[in-house]
Design an enzyme around this catalytic site. Sequence first.
Site, PDB file in Angstrom:
ATOM      1  N   ASN A  70     -62.753  34.617  18.179  1.00 37.66           N
ATOM      2  CA  ASN A  70     -63.918  34.817  17.299  1.00 37.66           C
ATOM      3  C   ASN A  70     -63.989  33.721  16.236  1.00 37.66           C
ATOM      4  O   ASN A  70     -65.044  33.140  16.003  1.00 37.66           O
ATOM      5  CB  ASN A  70     -63.814  36.164  16.576  1.00 37.66           C
ATOM      6  CG  ASN A  70     -64.395  37.300  17.407  1.00 37.66           C
ATOM      7  OD1 ASN A  70     -65.252  37.075  18.246  1.00 37.66           O
ATOM      8  ND2 ASN A  70     -63.905  38.501  17.170  1.00 37.66           N
ATOM      9  N   GLU A 129     -60.786  44.960  21.004  1.00 39.80           N
ATOM     10  CA  GLU A 129     -60.382  44.145  22.163  1.00 39.80           C
ATOM     11  C   GLU A 129     -59.296  44.870  22.958  1.00 39.80           C
ATOM     12  O   GLU A 129     -58.461  44.271  23.628  1.00 39.80           O
ATOM     13  CB  GLU A 129     -59.961  42.746  21.706  1.00 39.80           C
ATOM     14  CG  GLU A 129     -58.595  42.526  21.121  1.00 39.80           C
ATOM     15  CD  GLU A 129     -58.162  43.371  19.916  1.00 39.80           C
ATOM     16  OE1 GLU A 129     -58.859  44.336  19.541  1.00 39.80           O
ATOM     17  OE2 GLU A 129     -57.085  43.075  19.394  1.00 39.80           O
TER      18      GLU A 129
HETATM   19  N1  LIG Z   1     -66.692  39.464  19.260  1.00 41.46           N
HETATM   20  C1  LIG Z   1     -66.210  40.677  19.071  1.00 41.46           C
HETATM   21  N2  LIG Z   1     -65.036  40.806  18.383  1.00 41.46           N
HETATM   22  C2  LIG Z   1     -64.537  42.033  18.200  1.00 41.46           C
HETATM   23  C3  LIG Z   1     -65.186  43.187  18.685  1.00 41.46           C
HETATM   24  N3  LIG Z   1     -64.423  44.258  18.361  1.00 41.46           N
HETATM   25  C4  LIG Z   1     -63.354  43.794  17.678  1.00 41.46           C
HETATM   26  N4  LIG Z   1     -63.403  42.435  17.585  1.00 41.46           N
HETATM   27  C5  LIG Z   1     -62.478  41.515  16.938  1.00 41.46           C
HETATM   28  O1  LIG Z   1     -61.219  41.546  17.572  1.00 41.46           O
HETATM   29  C6  LIG Z   1     -60.275  41.004  16.636  1.00 41.46           C
HETATM   30  C7  LIG Z   1     -58.982  41.765  16.751  1.00 41.46           C
HETATM   31  O2  LIG Z   1     -58.070  41.124  15.936  1.00 41.46           O
HETATM   32  P1  LIG Z   1     -56.580  41.591  15.793  1.00 41.46           P
HETATM   33  O3  LIG Z   1     -56.517  43.085  15.750  1.00 41.46           O
HETATM   34  O4  LIG Z   1     -55.986  40.824  14.669  1.00 41.46           O
HETATM   35  O5  LIG Z   1     -55.916  41.202  17.159  1.00 41.46           O
HETATM   36  P2  LIG Z   1     -55.630  39.805  17.845  1.00 41.46           P
HETATM   37  O6  LIG Z   1     -56.209  38.660  17.112  1.00 41.46           O
HETATM   38  O7  LIG Z   1     -56.054  39.951  19.268  1.00 41.46           O
HETATM   39  O8  LIG Z   1     -54.092  39.707  17.760  1.00 41.46           O
HETATM   40  P3  LIG Z   1     -53.013  40.451  18.668  1.00 41.46           P
HETATM   41  O9  LIG Z   1     -53.627  41.674  19.221  1.00 41.46           O
HETATM   42  O10 LIG Z   1     -51.887  40.738  17.746  1.00 41.46           O
HETATM   43  O11 LIG Z   1     -52.641  39.477  19.733  1.00 41.46           O
HETATM   44  C8  LIG Z   1     -60.907  41.102  15.257  1.00 41.46           C
HETATM   45  O12 LIG Z   1     -61.218  39.785  14.824  1.00 41.46           O
HETATM   46  C9  LIG Z   1     -62.205  41.866  15.491  1.00 41.46           C
HETATM   47  O13 LIG Z   1     -63.261  41.420  14.671  1.00 41.46           O
HETATM   48  C10 LIG Z   1     -66.416  43.021  19.391  1.00 41.46           C
HETATM   49  O14 LIG Z   1     -67.054  43.968  19.860  1.00 41.46           O
HETATM   50  N5  LIG Z   1     -66.884  41.757  19.555  1.00 41.46           N
END
Ligand SMILES: Nc1nc2c(ncn2[C@@H]2O[C@H](COP(=O)(O)OP(=O)(O)OP(=O)(O)O)[C@@H](O)[C@H]2O)c(=O)[nH]1
Length: 392
Positions: free
Chosen positions: A265, A300
């Site tokens: 993102n 995610e």
């Molecule tokens: N584009 C998009 N981003 C999303 C959505 N739902 C959640 N996110 C993003 O997913 C990200 C999850 O971040 P983290 O929980 O830190 O997880 P990560 O960066 O994958 O790190 P790890 O899981 O520890 O590997 C956040 O930046 C949320 O904004 C969505 O529907 N669309």
Amino acid sequence: MSLDVQTLLVSLMLCVFAVALALPAVVGWRSSAGARWIQASAVSQALGWLAFLAAPRLHDQFFSTLSMAFIGASFGAMWAAARAWLGPRPGGRWMAWALVLTPLGYGLGFDSYAWRVGWSNFGLALQMALVCLALAWPAAERMRPWRWLVFVALAALACVTVGRGVLGAFFTELYPYYRAPHPLNVAAALVNQICLVLSMLGFMVAWHEEADRALRRLADTDGLTGLLNRRAFTVRSEALLAQARRHADPGVFILLDIDHFKQVNDRHGHALGDEVLRTFAKVLKSSLRRGDLAVRWGGEEFGILLARAEVDAARRLDQRLRTAVKQAVRLPGGESLDYSAGIAGFREAATLDDLVRRADQALYRAKAAGRARSLEAAPFSPPTAEGRPSPA
Ligand SMILES: Nc1nc2c(ncn2[C@@H]2O[C@H](COP(=O)(O)OP(=O)(O)OP(=O)(O)O)[C@@H](O)[C@H]2O)c(=O)[nH]1
């Protein structure tokens, strides 16, 4: 009580007009393609009867031919509505020919009463039969009640129409004029009215069912990925687990979390992040068998529940999935996408809460161990008398 044919025809026309006006009010202008075809069918039918009634006072040949074209088009629109609701239907080519040839033959042969009555009635009956065929074929499909209603109504109307065609074409002296007080004319006007209203009603039920299905789909799926949402997954997995318990079937729940998704993102924007989630879900779905469930757990994070599967099979699926995800998602910088997962197998007596808890713990360990891997959860331990799981 005497049933005057002219009065019955006026009543039929008014009745169909009322349905044509009511449909947009009930169904709305911007509803589905099927509903729009039915609205077009009602309007066309009403215009057809209006032209038919106006013909003797204006220009008989022109308006009677116009009437045939409108009434025929009305059945063509019903056929199109059936296709919009039920998918590809047989008889489309025949319907197209009948739509053109019925009014054409009628108009060209107008001077011969026997010809025009025979031709037009056989043509219209063929169109009704094609709508019936579109509703009843393929025979393997389950006929919903609304389909039966329209089928029976149009089949009855087709029989009366064929009767009129036979009388007009071959026993013309018995059937001198469409508006004559002949019992068949009275019966035809009555059957027309009843059957048309019933078939419109049947199609309205179809529209209602469709709207209902769309609403349920909306309530059950995640808007971004089209996978089940958590609520719908919970309901369906409870049913799946109950079945597994009954047959002592094994199964597996996998909780997957995309690695470093925040970076996707941050580096490439939220829109690309959404696209990645959609692609990930598509790959996930295409790797599953019928009967397995896939859910967007949140953000995610995704889950899959594999029915009648052992942990070994789940591991193989996980490997295939990891390769497929890497191939399907190519980020602009050339980086590929990976995920961590927790795999919780069950045999019996498993509850969803237990599976999620165990898979979540394994997922946590996978993240802590450096990500890009899937770890197996600790085996299920039945609660002890104190209500806590016994030590593994
Ligand atoms: N584009 C998009 N981003 C999303 C959505 N739902 C959640 N996110 C993003 O997913 C990200 C999850 O971040 P983290 O929980 O830190 O997880 P990560 O960066 O994958 O790190 P790890 O899981 O520890 O590997 C956040 O930046 C949320 O904004 C969505 O529907 N669309």
